[in-house]
Motif scaffolding. Structure first.
Motif, PDB file in Angstrom:
ATOM      1  N   THR A 183       0.827   7.752 -11.463  1.00  0.00           N
ATOM      2  CA  THR A 183       1.990   7.592 -12.334  1.00  0.00           C
ATOM      3  C   THR A 183       3.275   7.782 -11.546  1.00  0.00           C
ATOM      4  N   TYR A 184       3.321   8.833 -10.747  1.00  0.00           N
ATOM      5  CA  TYR A 184       4.503   9.104  -9.923  1.00  0.00           C
ATOM      6  C   TYR A 184       4.723   7.996  -8.897  1.00  0.00           C
ATOM      7  N   CYS A 185       3.683   7.648  -8.155  1.00  0.00           N
ATOM      8  CA  CYS A 185       3.829   6.662  -7.077  1.00  0.00           C
ATOM      9  C   CYS A 185       4.262   5.306  -7.613  1.00  0.00           C
ATOM     10  N   HIS A 186       3.651   4.879  -8.689  1.00  0.00           N
ATOM     11  CA  HIS A 186       3.999   3.578  -9.247  1.00  0.00           C
ATOM     12  C   HIS A 186       5.420   3.570  -9.784  1.00  0.00           C
ATOM     13  N   ALA A 187       5.810   4.635 -10.443  1.00  0.00           N
ATOM     14  CA  ALA A 187       7.160   4.704 -11.007  1.00  0.00           C
ATOM     15  C   ALA A 187       8.225   4.707  -9.902  1.00  0.00           C
ATOM     16  N   VAL A 188       7.991   5.468  -8.834  1.00  0.00           N
ATOM     17  CA  VAL A 188       8.937   5.482  -7.715  1.00  0.00           C
ATOM     18  C   VAL A 188       9.020   4.095  -7.088  1.00  0.00           C
ATOM     19  N   MET A 189       7.874   3.484  -6.847  1.00  0.00           N
ATOM     20  CA  MET A 189       7.855   2.152  -6.248  1.00  0.00           C
ATOM     21  C   MET A 189       8.615   1.151  -7.112  1.00  0.00           C
ATOM     22  N   MET A 190       8.381   1.179  -8.419  1.00  0.00           N
ATOM     23  CA  MET A 190       9.045   0.240  -9.320  1.00  0.00           C
ATOM     24  C   MET A 190      10.551   0.436  -9.335  1.00  0.00           C
ATOM     25  N   ILE A 316       3.093   1.604  -0.549  1.00  0.00           N
ATOM     26  CA  ILE A 316       3.802   2.818  -0.971  1.00  0.00           C
ATOM     27  C   ILE A 316       2.969   3.693  -1.902  1.00  0.00           C
ATOM     28  N   ILE A 317       1.740   3.259  -2.213  1.00  0.00           N
ATOM     29  CA  ILE A 317       0.981   3.958  -3.252  1.00  0.00           C
ATOM     30  C   ILE A 317      -0.240   4.698  -2.727  1.00  0.00           C
ATOM     31  N   ASP A 318      -1.097   4.039  -1.919  1.00  0.00           N
ATOM     32  CA  ASP A 318      -2.436   4.595  -1.685  1.00  0.00           C
ATOM     33  C   ASP A 318      -2.443   5.888  -0.885  1.00  0.00           C
ATOM     34  N   ASN A 319      -1.630   5.988   0.181  1.00  0.00           N
ATOM     35  CA  ASN A 319      -1.663   7.191   1.011  1.00  0.00           C
ATOM     36  C   ASN A 319      -1.221   8.431   0.251  1.00  0.00           C
ATOM     37  N   THR A 320      -0.118   8.316  -0.511  1.00  0.00           N
ATOM     38  CA  THR A 320       0.400   9.472  -1.249  1.00  0.00           C
ATOM     39  C   THR A 320      -0.588   9.930  -2.315  1.00  0.00           C
TER      40      THR A 320
END
Length: 525
Positions: A183-190, A316-320
């Motif tokens: 949720t965090y990673c996707h929201a930051v990326m978007m 920007i998503i998988d590693n974090t």
């Protein structure tokens, strides 16, 4: 007829077709690295098919042969694997330019719209331009400072999202840590890429909406296709027949990502390229669309922008997500480490405000825990394959042009010649490395003893944003909540998946707020 038997029969029929090409190939003047004995013409292709997951078989063969560099021949392609930090530095530093290509595959070609991106495209002038734009525009200190507000907003949102989950009734369900991290990673990326959190309608609770979840699922499925060992990766003329059931899946995933991204990209291009339209760059997409060449024409085509957006989706998503989930899981099995990390947050930040990116330089134990998780639990077994642009050598062995070079993230991180107790989770080992460094612990690893963001020409273009997101997410979750194994369990089962190295099952954990309620902000959509 079973899938494996079909592949075996199909491979045998390739012998005559491949024989001419094989016999015409140049014999190496110097010996290639050691490897398992293969069949005529097809080499180790059947072994690759019969031994799944292939990355475990490769590491098993290297361990049995007691070698840190090996050569597997899949049809006419030499696949060279490396588990030595010294040889990894040679790949990514000394021979960086000679090995700067990417391996060609059906999935990478489709994901990148015909190699129009930075991740998958071959080394050349167009790739250099895209790399320069990524480094000097999207990932520059100025741009990252400009987008700090977006990242902080989502760091606020995620603690409130978890806080709300904690307060749903007296019989609280365990919290899905992977879902929280995604949720965090996707929201930051978007927010940083598109300037918006959702594709359609926002959710009231701050979580992911149905379309965002499908978007994430498509990203991960396409990643699995890219990192898989498929027959068509090594026998190109078989592509298009869907013989290993991957091509249909990758077409489906790329099509869904396009359906999410393309309307936003198309609308934004119209705004920028119509008179009286957009004039101020507010996010990464604005930057990609607004860039001009020397003649004042748009620098990137529509397909190139689409491909770059997919790179950002993936990168920007998988590693974090993977790192934070594994770190919390390891901490739950080592309560003393969890307590030490929480105490550091209380000492550096306190409990009367939320941790900020400006606190990161002082959070050395938190960063040591993250480094240890990157060492033990990388997202994938290997770095994306490097392609040899010319005949060269590695560790004194011959590497033919066209070879695929795979640096093993798993092999480096758990190499017993590099690490004491390589399978143990010991963050303190990273503190010892930085006792004399005034800069403190960092998430860089130039000596390639393990892999965080890689290095060299093909290294991650955004290590700073990756590091900031990972540290902030873990720090906010540890500062905001007291974590424990779910349902009174004493330990968490630490098992990796087969297709990648994520946890085989999403981590479920109990969480209780440890700050006063007023510190958890309202969700900002």
């Amino acid at each position: 007829m079973s899938y494996t038997f079909t592949i075996v029969l199909f491979s045998i029929t390739l012998v005559l077709a491949l024989a001419i090409r094989f016999l015409r190939s140049k014999k190496p003047k110097v010996q290639v690295p050691p490897g398992p004995k293969g069949w005529p013409i097809i080499g180790n292709l059947l072994d690759m098919i019969m031994n799944r997951p292939t990355h475990l078989w490769i590491h098993r063969v290297m361990e049995d042969m007691q070698t840190e560099i090996a050569c597997f021949r899949f049809a006419n392609v030499h696949v060279i694997t490396v588990t030595s930090s010294k040889i990894a530095r040679e790949v990514l530093r000394d021979k960086d330019e000679a090995l700067a290509d990417r391996a060609d595959s059906y999935s990478s070609n489709l994901i990148s719209h015909g190699y129009k991106d930075i991740n998958f495209s071959p080394y050349g002038e167009k790739w250099k331009l895209m790399k320069k734009v990524m480094a000097t525009k999207l990932m520059s200190p100025t741009t990252l400072n400009k987008t700090l507000g977006d990242r902080t907003l989502e760091a606020d949102n995620i603690v409130t999202y978890v806080f709300n989950l904690c307060g749903l009734g007296s019989k609280m369900k365990p919290i899905n840590v992977r879902d929280v991290a995604l949720t965090y990673c996707h929201a930051v990326m978007m927010r940083m890429m598109f300037g918006q959190r959702h594709f359609d309608e926002p959710t009231e609770d701050g979580g992911l909406g149905p379309k965002e979840r499908e978007h994430l699922d498509a990203i991960y499925r396409s990643l699995d296709c890219f990192f898989s060992f498929k027959v068509t990766n090594y026998i190109p003329f078989l592509r298009g027949w869907n013989i290993d059931a991957e091509e249909a899946e990758v077409r489906e995933t790329v099509d869904f990502i396009n359906r999410c991204n393309d309307p936003i990209i198309h609308e934004r291009m119209q705004l920028w390229r119509n008179e009286g339209g957009k004039e101020t760059e507010e996010d990464w997409l604005d930057t990609l669309v607004a860039l001009k060449d020397d003649q004042g024409m748009p620098l990137f085509t529509y397909d190139e922008i689409r491909a770059q957006c997919k790179d950002i989706n993936v990168g920007i998503i998988d590693n974090t997500m993977n790192n934070v989930e594994w770190t919390i899981a390891e901490m739950l099995n080592h309560p003393e480490i969890l307590e030490k990390a929480t105490n550091e947050l209380d000492m550096v930040v306190g409990k009367d405000r939320l941790v900020q990116e400006s606190d990161i330089p002082q959070l050395n134990y938190i960063k040591a825990c993250i480094r240890e998780s990157f060492r033990l639990h990388p997202a994938n077994a290997f770095l994306p394959p490097h392609g040899a642009r010319e005949d060269t050598t590695l560790a004194g062995y011959f590497v033919p042009k066209g070879s695929h070079i795979l640096v093993s993230r798993l092999g480096l991180g758990r190499n017993p010649t590099i690490w004491d107790e390589p399978d143990a989770f010991k963050p303190e080992r990273h503190l010892d490395d930085y006792t004399k460094d005034s800069m403190g612990v960092t998430l860089m690893e130039p000596e390639m003893r393990f892999v965080i963001f890689s290095t060299g020409r093909r290294g991650c273009p955004g290590p700073k944003i990756g590091a900031s997101m990972t540290i902030m997410l873990l720090a906010r979750l540890l500062q905001g909540f007291k974590w424990s194994p779910p349902n009174g369990a004493s330990q968490v089962e630490l098992i990796a998946a087969d297709s990648n190295l994520f946890m085989a099952k999403p981590l479920l954990a109990s969480a209780k707020p440890r700050l006063v309620p007023g510190l958890y902000p309202k969700i900002q959509i």
